[in-house]
Design a protein around this motif. Structure first.
Motif, mmCIF file in Angstrom:
data_model
loop_
_atom_site.group_PDB
_atom_site.id
_atom_site.type_symbol
_atom_site.label_atom_id
_atom_site.label_comp_id
_atom_site.label_asym_id
_atom_site.label_seq_id
_atom_site.Cartn_x
_atom_site.Cartn_y
_atom_site.Cartn_z
ATOM 1 N N ASN A 22 0.857 -1.175 0.000
ATOM 2 C CA ASN A 22 0.000 0.000 0.000
ATOM 3 C C ASN A 22 0.891 1.222 0.000
ATOM 4 O O ASN A 22 1.691 1.400 0.908
ATOM 5 C CB ASN A 22 -0.885 0.003 1.253
ATOM 6 N N LEU A 23 0.797 2.051 -1.011
ATOM 7 C CA LEU A 23 1.626 3.236 -1.104
ATOM 8 C C LEU A 23 0.915 4.391 -0.417
ATOM 9 O O LEU A 23 -0.004 4.975 -0.956
ATOM 10 C CB LEU A 23 1.905 3.577 -2.575
ATOM 11 N N ASP A 58 16.382 -0.861 -5.381
ATOM 12 C CA ASP A 58 15.660 -1.327 -6.561
ATOM 13 C C ASP A 58 14.140 -1.275 -6.377
ATOM 14 O O ASP A 58 13.389 -1.525 -7.315
ATOM 15 C CB ASP A 58 16.075 -2.768 -6.898
ATOM 16 N N LEU A 59 13.697 -0.965 -5.170
ATOM 17 C CA LEU A 59 12.270 -0.858 -4.907
ATOM 18 C C LEU A 59 11.838 0.583 -5.180
ATOM 19 O O LEU A 59 12.197 1.504 -4.462
ATOM 20 C CB LEU A 59 11.975 -1.241 -3.452
ATOM 21 N N LYS A 60 11.097 0.773 -6.227
ATOM 22 C CA LYS A 60 10.737 2.119 -6.666
ATOM 23 C C LYS A 60 9.451 2.575 -5.978
ATOM 24 O O LYS A 60 8.364 2.101 -6.289
ATOM 25 C CB LYS A 60 10.557 2.160 -8.189
ATOM 26 N N LEU A 61 9.576 3.475 -5.030
ATOM 27 C CA LEU A 61 8.427 4.029 -4.332
ATOM 28 C C LEU A 61 8.391 5.543 -4.520
ATOM 29 O O LEU A 61 9.429 6.200 -4.543
ATOM 30 C CB LEU A 61 8.495 3.720 -2.832
ATOM 31 N N THR A 66 5.377 4.501 1.849
ATOM 32 C CA THR A 66 5.888 3.370 2.628
ATOM 33 C C THR A 66 5.110 2.111 2.253
ATOM 34 O O THR A 66 4.012 2.182 1.695
ATOM 35 C CB THR A 66 5.739 3.614 4.142
ATOM 36 N N LEU A 67 5.684 0.969 2.591
ATOM 37 C CA LEU A 67 5.033 -0.306 2.315
ATOM 38 C C LEU A 67 4.102 -0.694 3.453
ATOM 39 O O LEU A 67 4.435 -0.526 4.624
ATOM 40 C CB LEU A 67 6.076 -1.418 2.148
ATOM 41 N N ALA A 68 2.954 -1.205 3.092
ATOM 42 C CA ALA A 68 2.071 -1.794 4.104
ATOM 43 C C ALA A 68 2.625 -3.159 4.503
ATOM 44 O O ALA A 68 3.535 -3.692 3.871
ATOM 45 C CB ALA A 68 0.657 -1.946 3.552
#
Length: 211
Positions: A22-23, A58-61, A66-68
């Motif tokens: 979840n962004l 490498d995680l493009k946010l 943030t990540l849920a």
């Protein structure tokens, strides 16, 4: 000569969710749903989710997102025959066969019909194939009539199916859990006859060990 209509496998559900993200502060898609209630002790048990490093370059946010918490759901495949008389559910841990009561019994009866044994024998073959050490046999009714009558009838029907399975398997190492739940834990809408027909059923569940 009575002709049985051919069965037409119909895949209803196949869901695999490996990571729920979840962004926060950005648009995000969610797959939240409420599954039908199930008898105690029969809840799905998916493996723990894969750990994800939120600081991985490498995680493009998007900035500030943030990540849920990750979430893993059991893979479930559901196949019904053409008339809906027999239903098979496969998860990553269990196999469940649901047979409508009309296929096995006369109305308000726990005496197996002549055609019931072949259906139950086919399930016994799958239990043997999976080398299952435990088998659950649960009976269910619709919501017509009293709860007390439904409990008695659903348990009697589950007992009848278990007796045939036990005779066919002839394996003292297999343990059975037999219960009657009356109208509890419906899988369809009891306000229609089609729904009530699906709810009047016997379910046979056992561990899945072979792919």
């Amino acid at each position: 000569m009575t002709r049985t209509p051919p069965r037409l496998p119909l895949t209803l559900t196949a869901v695999a969710l490996l990571l729920a993200a979840n962004l926060c502060g950005a648009a995000a898609a969610r797959a939240d749903g409420t599954a039908p209630s199930v008898p105690p002790g029969t809840e799905a048990s998916a493996a723990p989710p894969v750990k994800v490093d939120p600081n991985d370059p490498d995680l493009k946010l998007p900035e500030g997102a943030t990540l849920a918490a990750p979430k893993v759901l059991d893979i479930k495949s559901v196949v019904e025959d053409q008339g809906g008389e027999e239903r098979r559910e496969d998860t990553n841990t269990d196999v469940t066969f649901a047979l409508q009561a009309e296929v096995l019994f006369a109305k308000d009866s726990a005496r197996l019909s002549d055609q019931a044994k072949s259906r139950i024998d086919a399930i016994a073959q799958e239990i043997r194939k999976q080398h299952a050490p435990q088998v659950r046999v649960f009976g269910f009714t619709d919501n017509l009539g009293t709860h007390e009558h439904g409990v008695v009838l659903s348990k009697q029907r589950a007992n009848a199916v278990q007796e045939v399975l036990s005779q066919e398997l002839n394996d003292p190492d297999i343990t059975f859990d037999v219960r009657g739940y009356a109208e509890d834990y419906p899988i369809a809408d009891n306000s229609t006859e089609d729904g009530r027909k699906k709810n009047r059923r016997v379910e046979v569940t056992f561990p899945r060990t072979q792919s």
